[in-house]
Structures are given as C-alpha cells and as structure tokens.
Design a protein around this motif. Structure first.
Motif, PDB file in Angstrom:
ATOM      1  N   PHE A  77      -3.503   4.750  -9.576  1.00 26.74           N
ATOM      2  CA  PHE A  77      -2.313   5.497  -9.171  1.00 26.74           C
ATOM      3  C   PHE A  77      -1.899   6.470 -10.265  1.00 26.74           C
ATOM      4  N   VAL A  78      -1.190   7.510  -9.823  1.00 28.34           N
ATOM      5  CA  VAL A  78      -0.635   8.522 -10.716  1.00 28.34           C
ATOM      6  C   VAL A  78       0.842   8.667 -10.381  1.00 28.34           C
ATOM      7  N   ASP A  79       1.674   8.840 -11.409  1.00 27.50           N
ATOM      8  CA  ASP A  79       3.123   8.967 -11.214  1.00 27.50           C
ATOM      9  C   ASP A  79       3.716   7.748 -10.513  1.00 27.50           C
ATOM     10  N   GLY A  80       3.192   6.581 -10.792  1.00 32.20           N
ATOM     11  CA  GLY A  80       3.699   5.355 -10.192  1.00 32.20           C
ATOM     12  C   GLY A  80       3.032   5.073  -8.861  1.00 32.20           C
ATOM     13  N   PRO A  81       2.889   3.799  -8.529  1.00 29.30           N
ATOM     14  CA  PRO A  81       2.234   3.429  -7.265  1.00 29.30           C
ATOM     15  C   PRO A  81       3.090   3.780  -6.059  1.00 29.30           C
ATOM     16  N   GLY A  82       2.433   4.147  -4.960  1.00 28.78           N
ATOM     17  CA  GLY A  82       3.131   4.402  -3.707  1.00 28.78           C
ATOM     18  C   GLY A  82       3.355   3.102  -2.956  1.00 28.78           C
ATOM     19  N   LEU A  83       4.612   2.717  -2.799  1.00 27.10           N
ATOM     20  CA  LEU A  83       4.951   1.432  -2.184  1.00 27.10           C
ATOM     21  C   LEU A  83       6.025   1.632  -1.119  1.00 27.10           C
ATOM     22  N   TYR A  84       6.079   0.695  -0.165  1.00 29.28           N
ATOM     23  CA  TYR A  84       7.118   0.690   0.855  1.00 29.28           C
ATOM     24  C   TYR A  84       8.247  -0.234   0.392  1.00 29.28           C
ATOM     25  N   PRO A  85       9.396   0.311  -0.006  1.00 29.53           N
ATOM     26  CA  PRO A  85      10.457  -0.533  -0.571  1.00 29.53           C
ATOM     27  C   PRO A  85      11.039  -1.521   0.417  1.00 29.53           C
ATOM     28  N   ALA A  86      10.981  -1.234   1.729  1.00 27.96           N
ATOM     29  CA  ALA A  86      11.568  -2.142   2.719  1.00 27.96           C
ATOM     30  C   ALA A  86      10.666  -3.329   3.028  1.00 27.96           C
ATOM     31  N   LEU A  87       9.410  -3.270   2.581  1.00 24.85           N
ATOM     32  CA  LEU A  87       8.476  -4.362   2.822  1.00 24.85           C
ATOM     33  C   LEU A  87       8.400  -5.278   1.609  1.00 24.85           C
ATOM     34  N   THR A  88       7.915  -6.473   1.817  1.00 22.47           N
ATOM     35  CA  THR A  88       7.697  -7.388   0.700  1.00 22.47           C
ATOM     36  C   THR A  88       6.424  -6.994  -0.036  1.00 22.47           C
ATOM     37  N   ALA A  89       6.237  -7.612  -1.187  1.00 25.09           N
ATOM     38  CA  ALA A  89       5.012  -7.346  -1.955  1.00 25.09           C
ATOM     39  C   ALA A  89       3.780  -7.709  -1.129  1.00 25.09           C
ATOM     40  N   ARG A  90       3.821  -8.862  -0.473  1.00 27.90           N
ATOM     41  CA  ARG A  90       2.691  -9.300   0.336  1.00 27.90           C
ATOM     42  C   ARG A  90       2.457  -8.341   1.505  1.00 27.90           C
ATOM     43  N   GLN A  91       3.529  -7.912   2.168  1.00 31.34           N
ATOM     44  CA  GLN A  91       3.386  -7.001   3.302  1.00 31.34           C
ATOM     45  C   GLN A  91       2.809  -5.653   2.872  1.00 31.34           C
ATOM     46  N   ASN A  92       3.198  -5.178   1.686  1.00 30.73           N
ATOM     47  CA  ASN A  92       2.628  -3.940   1.177  1.00 30.73           C
ATOM     48  C   ASN A  92       1.118  -4.053   1.028  1.00 30.73           C
ATOM     49  N   LEU A  93       0.664  -5.145   0.437  1.00 29.10           N
ATOM     50  CA  LEU A  93      -0.773  -5.314   0.226  1.00 29.10           C
ATOM     51  C   LEU A  93      -1.497  -5.599   1.539  1.00 29.10           C
TER      52      LEU A  93
END
Length: 314
Positions: A77-93
């Motif tokens: 990743f560049v400039d921080g990972p792209g993540l969905y804040p409304a999802l849990t860590a497990r749901q993101n993966l």
C-alpha cells in the motif's frame, strides 16, 4: 525487481529523475528521503498505481510497460491502506479475499500474524493509525506476496506493534519475499533493512548497505556521562582531535553531561584516557544516530547542488 533510469513528472514537477533500483529475493530494502523526494511516486510505480514516463521496470522477472498489469505476487500500500471503516477487520479481509477469488481460509492467519486477531470483529473506524497499518499489512499477506511494497508501515505503531511488524517482515524475507519499504524512522531502517536507497529531489544520492551509509557520517556529536564530570572535562579538553562545537570552544557541558565532537579513533583515545585516570564511563552515545547524521548531510548536499542548477525543479 529492477528499475533503470525511471523518470516521472507531474506537469512541470519532476518526481523521479533517472532512478535506478534493484532489490533481490529475500532482501528488505529501505527508501528514505525528505518529503517530496519521490519515495511515494517510486512505490506507486512498483505497485502499478502509476506508470513511468521513461526508463525500464522489471517486476518478478517480467518487464512492466505502459498498459500492462503487474504480475501476480505484488502487494502492499501507498499513503496508508485502503479500508472500509464501517466493516470489521475480518470483514475487510473477507471482502478482499472474495475479490481475488479466494476463500476466507487465510484471513484468521493473516490477522494473527499482525496481532489483530483479538479485535477481528471490531469495526475499523475505531482503530488507531497503527492498527490500520497492521491491518493493511494483513491484507497484503493474503496474496502471499513475492514482492511486498509498504509506505511507512511503522507509522503510528507502539513498541509492541512495531516489534510485531518487524517479525512479520523478517519472516517474509526469510521465505524469499522481496520487501521495499519507506520510512522516516532511522531506527526502523537500521533494524530491518540490509540495504537502503536515499532519494533527494527525485534523484538517488546513495544506494547500498545500511552500514555503509552510517559509516559515511563525518564527525558526530557525542554525549559523555562519567563518574567524575569535572575530571572528564579536563581530560576531554586535552584530548587531541576533539572538535569545536557550535556556540563555544572545546567540550561543552550540560549539567553532568559533556558534549564532544569527534570521529571514532578520537573517541577510543578519549575513553582510554578516562579509564586510565580512574574515571568511569557511564554513557557515550551519539546525539544524532550515525544513520540520521548521514541522511541529514547527504540530503543537505543534494539540496544545495539542486539549487545551484537553477529553479527548473519544483
């Protein structure tokens, strides 16, 4: 991966100017430089997020040209990972694994590796910066990368989190993964990287072993704490080769600490004299780490040289 003569400009702003870089399997290679040096642009090229204007880039044995996707096995990743804040860590993966056509089998293992299994079902919006960085690393691990590219992976990490990330990266390198990471933290580079590239104003000013860069530092300022500060001051003042510090002459005193400027052999002579006089040496450490001192000296020299060439660079 191997890059030769990479150039990249954004309008009339030159981000990369003839950059060469080679990173072998099992190598952890650090990118360092001041803000605006071109580190993020170079990492983006390695991840296929942008294309070079010129030069040659080879990733995992395959040439990368305009319009061609990177080969499988590249993650990061560049400039921080792209993540969905409304999802849990497990749901993101889980979502990422499904996009890649994989099942969720490796999700728990990736979370455990980065120390986030205990918060796997917490929503990412409540994560600290360091936890987000570790989750981004877990996302990269899902693809079992052969080339891992990370932008400031230690950003926001506490000591325990940093140790966790270091263990993961060291293990990956031991398994043959090439790791390229940027960092502003000289201690991370010294602890993790075997080789380092120093960028300034889009150009490489050093590339090679970390130890070689640190050895390039000239005279350094050292803190000296002893059992007898007064005697140590007299001995230090009479030691040939001690430099003059800014703002005074001879060794300077800060409370019970003497500040001296010297190269390694002069320090050896100083310690010998102190011990011979029965003065105990309790601390002798550089005020600025050698790696950081070399970084400051080289980037300052590069900025002066760039300024002498006119105002074509922005």
């Amino acid at each position: 991966m191997r890059a030769r003569g990479l150039t990249k400009a954004f309008g009339d702003v030159v981000a990369l100017d003839g950059v060469d870089l080679a990173v072998s399997r099992g190598e952890i290679h650090g990118l360092v430089g001041p803000n605006g040096a071109g580190k993020t642009t170079l990492l983006g090229l390695l991840l296929g997020l942008t294309r070079a204007d010129g030069g040659d880039l080879e990733v995992l044995g395959r040439p990368v040209r305009r319009g061609l996707a990177l080969p499988d096995g590249v993650a990061g990743f560049v400039d921080g990972p792209g993540l969905y804040p409304a999802l849990t860590a497990r749901q993101n993966l889980d979502a990422l694994a499904r996009l890649r056509g994989d099942g969720p089998a490796g999700v728990a293992d990736a979370l455990e590796q980065v120390g986030l299994l205990g918060v796997a079902d917490d929503r990412v919006r409540g994560f600290s910066l360091g936890m987000r960085q570790r989750l981004g690393l877990a996302a990269a691990l899902l693809s079992r990368p052969l080339l891992l590219v990370l932008d400031e992976p230690a950003n926001g990490l506490d000591p325990a989190g940093k140790a966790q990330v270091h263990r993961v990266l060291t293990r990956l390198a031991g398994q043959g993964t090439a790791v390229v990471l940027s960092s502003h933290r000289m201690d991370d580079l010294a602890a993790l990287c075997g080789t380092v590239t120093l960028l300034a104003t889009g150009r490489i000013v050093f590339s090679g072993p970390v130890g070689e860069l640190a050895a390039g530092a000239d005279e350094l300022d050292y803190r000296l704490r002893t059992s007898d500060p007064a005697a140590a001051r007299v001995i230090a003042a009479g030691t040939p080769g001690l430099g003059v510090l800014p703002g005074g002459s001879g060794p300077q005193r800060e409370g019970d600490v003497l500040l001296v400027r010297a190269r390694g052999p002069v320090l050896d002579d100083l310690v010998t004299r102190l011990v011979g006089a029965g003065v105990g040496v309790r601390e002798l450490a550089p005020v600025v780490a050698p790696l950081e001192a070399a970084f400051l000296a080289l980037t300052a020299a590069a900025a002066r040289a760039d300024g002498s060439h006119g105002e074509g660079r922005r």
